[in-house]
Design a protein around this motif. Sequence first.
Motif, PDB file in Angstrom:
ATOM      1  N   LYS A 287       0.818  -1.215   0.000  1.00  0.00           N
ATOM      2  CA  LYS A 287       0.000   0.000   0.000  1.00  0.00           C
ATOM      3  C   LYS A 287       0.858   1.275   0.000  1.00  0.00           C
ATOM      4  O   LYS A 287       0.569   2.212  -0.723  1.00  0.00           O
ATOM      5  CB  LYS A 287      -0.934  -0.007   1.212  1.00  0.00           C
ATOM      6  CG  LYS A 287      -1.905   1.168   1.223  1.00  0.00           C
ATOM      7  CD  LYS A 287      -2.766   1.136   2.459  1.00  0.00           C
ATOM      8  CE  LYS A 287      -3.738   2.260   2.585  1.00  0.00           C
ATOM      9  NZ  LYS A 287      -3.435   3.507   1.974  1.00  0.00           N
ATOM     10  N   GLU A 288       1.924   1.290   0.787  1.00  0.00           N
ATOM     11  CA  GLU A 288       2.788   2.472   0.837  1.00  0.00           C
ATOM     12  C   GLU A 288       3.409   2.762  -0.519  1.00  0.00           C
ATOM     13  O   GLU A 288       3.494   3.903  -0.942  1.00  0.00           O
ATOM     14  CB  GLU A 288       3.904   2.265   1.874  1.00  0.00           C
ATOM     15  CG  GLU A 288       3.546   2.744   3.255  1.00  0.00           C
ATOM     16  CD  GLU A 288       4.728   2.634   4.201  1.00  0.00           C
ATOM     17  OE1 GLU A 288       5.877   2.862   3.770  1.00  0.00           O
ATOM     18  OE2 GLU A 288       4.475   2.317   5.370  1.00  0.00           O
ATOM     19  N   GLU A 289       3.853   1.716  -1.174  1.00  0.00           N
ATOM     20  CA  GLU A 289       4.463   1.861  -2.494  1.00  0.00           C
ATOM     21  C   GLU A 289       3.441   2.394  -3.507  1.00  0.00           C
ATOM     22  O   GLU A 289       3.736   3.299  -4.291  1.00  0.00           O
ATOM     23  CB  GLU A 289       4.989   0.492  -2.937  1.00  0.00           C
ATOM     24  CG  GLU A 289       6.133   0.546  -3.897  1.00  0.00           C
ATOM     25  CD  GLU A 289       6.698  -0.853  -4.183  1.00  0.00           C
ATOM     26  OE1 GLU A 289       7.723  -0.911  -4.865  1.00  0.00           O
ATOM     27  OE2 GLU A 289       6.113  -1.860  -3.739  1.00  0.00           O
ATOM     28  N   LYS A 290       2.237   1.812  -3.481  1.00  0.00           N
ATOM     29  CA  LYS A 290       1.172   2.271  -4.378  1.00  0.00           C
ATOM     30  C   LYS A 290       0.822   3.733  -4.100  1.00  0.00           C
ATOM     31  O   LYS A 290       0.645   4.524  -5.028  1.00  0.00           O
ATOM     32  CB  LYS A 290      -0.080   1.402  -4.228  1.00  0.00           C
ATOM     33  CG  LYS A 290      -0.008   0.101  -4.982  1.00  0.00           C
ATOM     34  CD  LYS A 290      -1.190  -0.787  -4.722  1.00  0.00           C
ATOM     35  CE  LYS A 290      -2.422  -0.316  -5.427  1.00  0.00           C
ATOM     36  NZ  LYS A 290      -3.539  -1.277  -5.341  1.00  0.00           N
ATOM     37  N   ASP A 291       0.714   4.093  -2.815  1.00  0.00           N
ATOM     38  CA  ASP A 291       0.393   5.474  -2.442  1.00  0.00           C
ATOM     39  C   ASP A 291       1.459   6.438  -2.969  1.00  0.00           C
ATOM     40  O   ASP A 291       1.144   7.498  -3.504  1.00  0.00           O
ATOM     41  CB  ASP A 291       0.273   5.622  -0.922  1.00  0.00           C
ATOM     42  CG  ASP A 291      -0.960   4.934  -0.356  1.00  0.00           C
ATOM     43  OD1 ASP A 291      -1.835   4.520  -1.148  1.00  0.00           O
ATOM     44  OD2 ASP A 291      -1.040   4.811   0.889  1.00  0.00           O
ATOM     45  N   PHE A 292       2.731   6.053  -2.824  1.00  0.00           N
ATOM     46  CA  PHE A 292       3.832   6.896  -3.275  1.00  0.00           C
ATOM     47  C   PHE A 292       3.784   7.082  -4.792  1.00  0.00           C
ATOM     48  O   PHE A 292       3.912   8.189  -5.299  1.00  0.00           O
ATOM     49  CB  PHE A 292       5.174   6.290  -2.850  1.00  0.00           C
ATOM     50  CG  PHE A 292       6.352   7.048  -3.380  1.00  0.00           C
ATOM     51  CD1 PHE A 292       6.729   8.260  -2.803  1.00  0.00           C
ATOM     52  CD2 PHE A 292       7.083   6.558  -4.458  1.00  0.00           C
ATOM     53  CE1 PHE A 292       7.814   8.967  -3.298  1.00  0.00           C
ATOM     54  CE2 PHE A 292       8.168   7.266  -4.958  1.00  0.00           C
ATOM     55  CZ  PHE A 292       8.536   8.477  -4.379  1.00  0.00           C
ATOM     56  N   ILE A 293       3.590   5.973  -5.520  1.00  0.00           N
ATOM     57  CA  ILE A 293       3.543   6.036  -6.988  1.00  0.00           C
ATOM     58  C   ILE A 293       2.359   6.888  -7.443  1.00  0.00           C
ATOM     59  O   ILE A 293       2.498   7.734  -8.326  1.00  0.00           O
ATOM     60  CB  ILE A 293       3.474   4.611  -7.592  1.00  0.00           C
ATOM     61  CG1 ILE A 293       4.798   3.889  -7.352  1.00  0.00           C
ATOM     62  CG2 ILE A 293       3.149   4.660  -9.079  1.00  0.00           C
ATOM     63  CD1 ILE A 293       4.783   2.411  -7.728  1.00  0.00           C
TER      64      ILE A 293
ATOM     65  N   TYR B 126      -5.066   3.635  -9.422  1.00  0.00           N
ATOM     66  CA  TYR B 126      -4.698   3.087  -8.121  1.00  0.00           C
ATOM     67  C   TYR B 126      -5.150   1.632  -7.988  1.00  0.00           C
ATOM     68  O   TYR B 126      -4.394   0.770  -7.557  1.00  0.00           O
ATOM     69  CB  TYR B 126      -5.299   3.931  -7.000  1.00  0.00           C
ATOM     70  CG  TYR B 126      -4.845   3.517  -5.621  1.00  0.00           C
ATOM     71  CD1 TYR B 126      -3.603   3.919  -5.142  1.00  0.00           C
ATOM     72  CD2 TYR B 126      -5.640   2.720  -4.811  1.00  0.00           C
ATOM     73  CE1 TYR B 126      -3.174   3.539  -3.880  1.00  0.00           C
ATOM     74  CE2 TYR B 126      -5.219   2.333  -3.552  1.00  0.00           C
ATOM     75  CZ  TYR B 126      -3.982   2.746  -3.086  1.00  0.00           C
ATOM     76  OH  TYR B 126      -3.555   2.363  -1.844  1.00  0.00           O
ATOM     77  N   LYS B 127      -6.390   1.378  -8.401  1.00  0.00           N
ATOM     78  CA  LYS B 127      -6.931   0.022  -8.285  1.00  0.00           C
ATOM     79  C   LYS B 127      -6.184  -0.976  -9.169  1.00  0.00           C
ATOM     80  O   LYS B 127      -6.076  -2.147  -8.829  1.00  0.00           O
ATOM     81  CB  LYS B 127      -8.413   0.004  -8.663  1.00  0.00           C
ATOM     82  CG  LYS B 127      -9.315   0.608  -7.618  1.00  0.00           C
ATOM     83  CD  LYS B 127     -10.768   0.559  -8.071  1.00  0.00           C
ATOM     84  CE  LYS B 127     -11.695   1.152  -7.029  1.00  0.00           C
ATOM     85  NZ  LYS B 127     -13.090   1.168  -7.495  1.00  0.00           N
ATOM     86  N   ASN B 128      -5.702  -0.495 -10.328  1.00  0.00           N
ATOM     87  CA  ASN B 128      -5.086  -1.402 -11.302  1.00  0.00           C
ATOM     88  C   ASN B 128      -3.568  -1.277 -11.382  1.00  0.00           C
ATOM     89  O   ASN B 128      -2.951  -1.836 -12.288  1.00  0.00           O
ATOM     90  CB  ASN B 128      -5.702  -1.161 -12.685  1.00  0.00           C
ATOM     91  CG  ASN B 128      -7.176  -1.474 -12.699  1.00  0.00           C
ATOM     92  OD1 ASN B 128      -7.581  -2.576 -12.362  1.00  0.00           O
ATOM     93  ND2 ASN B 128      -7.988  -0.506 -13.065  1.00  0.00           N
ATOM     94  N   LEU B 129      -2.974  -0.545 -10.466  1.00  0.00           N
ATOM     95  CA  LEU B 129      -1.528  -0.336 -10.494  1.00  0.00           C
ATOM     96  C   LEU B 129      -0.758  -1.655 -10.390  1.00  0.00           C
ATOM     97  O   LEU B 129       0.287  -1.818 -11.014  1.00  0.00           O
ATOM     98  CB  LEU B 129      -1.116   0.612  -9.358  1.00  0.00           C
ATOM     99  CG  LEU B 129       0.158   1.410  -9.536  1.00  0.00           C
ATOM    100  CD1 LEU B 129       0.181   2.143 -10.868  1.00  0.00           C
ATOM    101  CD2 LEU B 129       0.321   2.411  -8.411  1.00  0.00           C
TER     102      LEU B 129
END
Length: 175
Positions: A3-9, A47-50
């Motif tokens: 989640k942290e990685e996705k949030d950052f990206i 975000y959902k499909n990252l």
Amino acid sequence: MDKEEKDFILEKIMIEYGDELVRLAFSYVKDIGIAKDMVQNTFIKCYKNLDSFRFDAQIKTWLYRITINECKDYLKSWNYKKVQVRSILSETARSILPSTEKAVIDKYTNEEIKDNIFSLPKMYREVIYLYYYDSLKTEEIADVLDIPVNTVKTRLRRAKQKLESMIKEAEFNGR
């Protein structure tokens, strides 16, 4: 991907491409509020499909494609058609009572050019917008729109021809 990685990206993507995507969406829906909503939907889908994004293509191309699809879906929706009817009625009312504001706006060439671009059929408008306003190469436009490169080149050429004739006609009519 955690989640942290996705949030950052996602945060990085929003900062880097947010304004471009709003301008792109606006070229379709012609309403800044709705354009921002379309981009917000794009970021939600992103975000959902990252996790499933393969990074084979550029993320910019992927975001453009999502935004364009969001706009096309909106333009097909019942809500949009209802808004269009209201808009036509209010435009008709405004044209009956010409305003000073309209007279001033009509004097600016940039507005006329923008109006001419927005009056082009969608297939020409989108390539002109992506090429000149977003500075995408023809190959990138082909990826975004999922059409062959030669089709992009043909649409650009025809759009330029249409714009040229529209501008000449406006000059002839003394605008």
